[in-house]
Enzyme design. Sequence first.
Site, PDB file in Angstrom:
ATOM      1  N   LYS A 255       0.845  -1.203   0.000  1.00 35.25           N
ATOM      2  CA  LYS A 255       0.000   0.000   0.000  1.00 35.25           C
ATOM      3  C   LYS A 255       0.874   1.244   0.000  1.00 35.25           C
ATOM      4  O   LYS A 255       0.633   2.198  -0.714  1.00 35.25           O
ATOM      5  CB  LYS A 255      -0.808   0.045   1.299  1.00 35.25           C
ATOM      6  CG  LYS A 255      -2.038  -0.800   1.352  1.00 35.25           C
ATOM      7  CD  LYS A 255      -2.715  -0.588   2.718  1.00 35.25           C
ATOM      8  CE  LYS A 255      -3.646  -1.731   3.077  1.00 35.25           C
ATOM      9  NZ  LYS A 255      -4.053  -1.787   4.458  1.00 35.25           N
ATOM     10  N   ARG A 256       1.902   1.214   0.854  1.00 36.34           N
ATOM     11  CA  ARG A 256       2.681   2.445   1.032  1.00 36.34           C
ATOM     12  C   ARG A 256       3.485   2.831  -0.214  1.00 36.34           C
ATOM     13  O   ARG A 256       3.860   3.981  -0.374  1.00 36.34           O
ATOM     14  CB  ARG A 256       3.594   2.335   2.258  1.00 36.34           C
ATOM     15  CG  ARG A 256       4.631   1.258   2.160  1.00 36.34           C
ATOM     16  CD  ARG A 256       5.574   1.238   3.359  1.00 36.34           C
ATOM     17  NE  ARG A 256       6.413   0.053   3.300  1.00 36.34           N
ATOM     18  CZ  ARG A 256       6.045  -1.151   3.694  1.00 36.34           C
ATOM     19  NH1 ARG A 256       4.854  -1.338   4.220  1.00 36.34           N
ATOM     20  NH2 ARG A 256       6.857  -2.184   3.575  1.00 36.34           N
TER      21      ARG A 256
END
Length: 292
Positions: A255-256
């Site tokens: 996600k990051r």
Amino acid sequence: MSAPSTVTRFAPSPTGRLHLGHAFSALTAFEIARETGGRFLLRIEDIDRVRCKPEFEQAIYDDLAWLGLRWEEPVRRQSEHFEIYRKALGRLDKLELVYPCFCSRAEIAAEIAAAGAAPQGPDGPLYPGTCRHLSPAERERRRASGLPFALRLDTAAAADRAGRLRWTEQGRGEIEVDPALHGDVVIARKDIPTSYHLAVTVDDAIQGVTLVTRGEDLLPATHIHRLLQALLGFPVPAYRHHKLLTDAGGKRLAKRDGAESLASLRAQGADPAEIRARLGFSAAAPAVPTLA
Ligand code: GLU
């Protein structure tokens, strides 16, 4: 008597948009339940009140439904169960297996630097055990002064109490628990009466999960979860830690790093059947019995 049916779950944290790696994980759990006539649960792991956002939770429901998944209602949201985690903590406390830790991150880092070296765990250097050595009077003094504290598991004492433990890892056989792997892990954070490890262990037991499927990055955490199960007298599920999806450069989707989200694939007109097929699952929309 018929064999108990398989209960699987997908347990995302609503801290960002789901990507293909999440889709693979969710479909793995969903398909196993479907193929075995079992049950599939969705759990929202939202104990972190700062990082979790309602819009990400809604997006989880939207993305999974778009992919063709169906789950049992009501969905369990961890933020609604702090009382239950507190109870579990109380049991560990009664067994004298937890202790308050008043250290800040900076103090822990300074202590490790001063020692020159520290044993490494899967998530970095292990806690040096500073607060384990506080006298009862000093603990009381610090508590009374209002200093915030986390609770840590006294891992050596916990391992003594639990004895030798194993779990069944599907596809790999039996894995022996190494209770010292994470050192004296935080079992309740300073701001909430739980941690990822405690909440996930309590919930898998309460929800009757019989097979935990999740990414292999979480395999080391299972050493703690299995230990907590033994200490709390919980049933022991089987585990299947699956491979993580990587991008073209071999880097794990995250996600990051802005891995392409299901939402953006959806916005570009992607076909969920194609996504399922691309991930190795049946392209046909999964047939799920409805209650209607
Ligand atoms: N909530 C965790 C995550 O999103 C997964 C927990 C689990 O499957 O045990 O990474």
